[in-house]
Design a protein around this motif. Structure first.
Motif, PDB file in Angstrom:
ATOM      1  N   LYS A   2     107.826 102.318 -30.802  1.00  0.00           N
ATOM      2  CA  LYS A   2     106.447 102.735 -31.021  1.00  0.00           C
ATOM      3  C   LYS A   2     106.447 104.176 -31.499  1.00  0.00           C
ATOM      4  O   LYS A   2     107.115 105.034 -30.918  1.00  0.00           O
ATOM      5  CB  LYS A   2     105.641 102.609 -29.717  1.00  0.00           C
ATOM      6  N   CYS A  33     108.543  99.987 -37.135  1.00  0.00           N
ATOM      7  CA  CYS A  33     108.269 100.052 -35.707  1.00  0.00           C
ATOM      8  C   CYS A  33     107.405  98.852 -35.338  1.00  0.00           C
ATOM      9  O   CYS A  33     106.883  98.155 -36.214  1.00  0.00           O
ATOM     10  CB  CYS A  33     107.579 101.366 -35.323  1.00  0.00           C
ATOM     11  N   ASP A  35     104.740  99.135 -33.125  1.00  0.00           N
ATOM     12  CA  ASP A  35     103.370  99.546 -32.846  1.00  0.00           C
ATOM     13  C   ASP A  35     103.213 101.009 -33.264  1.00  0.00           C
ATOM     14  O   ASP A  35     104.193 101.776 -33.297  1.00  0.00           O
ATOM     15  CB  ASP A  35     103.065  99.387 -31.353  1.00  0.00           C
ATOM     16  N   CYS A  75     105.469 106.492 -26.700  1.00  0.00           N
ATOM     17  CA  CYS A  75     105.962 106.643 -28.073  1.00  0.00           C
ATOM     18  C   CYS A  75     107.409 107.130 -28.087  1.00  0.00           C
ATOM     19  O   CYS A  75     107.821 107.938 -27.266  1.00  0.00           O
ATOM     20  CB  CYS A  75     105.088 107.631 -28.845  1.00  0.00           C
TER      21      CYS A  75
END
Length: 206
Positions: A2, A33, A35, A75
């Motif tokens: 993410k 990625c 998300d 992230c």
């Protein structure tokens, strides 16, 4: 995997936001990625930093920061978008970087700098962010960056609004940067997992 995108312009309808949306589309279209988290500081501005940020009993700040902490921790890397205003990175983006220190929200994660200029500028925010933007939050800016010059003619949703040669150049350079960012994101997972970057002993950078 993410990745997070932070658009640093104060304007609610900005060219930086446009670039951020194009980057989000590119990341997902090319499957770089799984998300993308996108924070547009022009649409969702944050209060200016003050000492209440450090007070766990300050309900106002914790209500603002807790959802952001969760998103940032999730992230693996970040793209920071900075328009060049008066030769500087905008205050909203610098303020965002001030908010994250010992919690490790950004720490030992790769950051790609993307700057935006309506003409042929854009280099000064790169230098500014590289000089001081990482100090206490421990964000690791990767060696590559992207300067989006003459931004009105590139990365537009309507292809007819793009100046084709500059658009193609910026698109290809962006893909190169994003593919590299992904590799850094994968590699730095091992650094974080090692525990050697713990912030409890030295919460502030030197």
């Amino acid at each position: 995997m993410k990745l997070g995108i932070i658009s640093g312009s104060h304007r609610p309808d900005s060219q930086s936001g446009k670039v951020g949306r194009y980057i989000r589309h590119t990341l997902l279209e090319r499957k770089l990625c799984d998300d993308v988290w996108f924070l547009d500081l022009g649409k969702d501005p944050l209060p200016l930093w003050e000492e209440g940020v450090w007070d766990a009993d300050d309900a106002r700040w914790q209500a603002i920061l807790d959802p952001l902490r969760t998103a940032l921790h999730s992230c693996d890397g970040f793209i920071l978008i900075a328009p060049e205003w008066h030769g500087m990175a905008p205050a909203a983006l610098k303020n965002f970087l001030l908010l994250w220190t010992a919690g490790g929200e950004l720490a030992h994660k790769p950051g790609l700098i993307v700057t935006v200029s309506g003409s042929i500028g854009g280099s000064y925010p790169v230098a500014e962010l590289r000089m001081s933007g990482y100090k206490n939050n421990r964000l690791c800016f990767i060696p590559e960056h992207l300067i989006v010059r003459n931004v009105n003619g590139v990365f537009n949703e309507d292809e007819s609004d793009n100046d084709q040669d500059p658009h193609t150049y910026h698109r290809d350079r962006l893909i190169y940067c994003l593919e590299l960012l992904r590799e850094y994101a994968l590699a730095l997972r091992q650094v974080r997992a090692s525990g050697k970057g713990a912030l409890d002993v030295y919460p502030s950078g030197m």
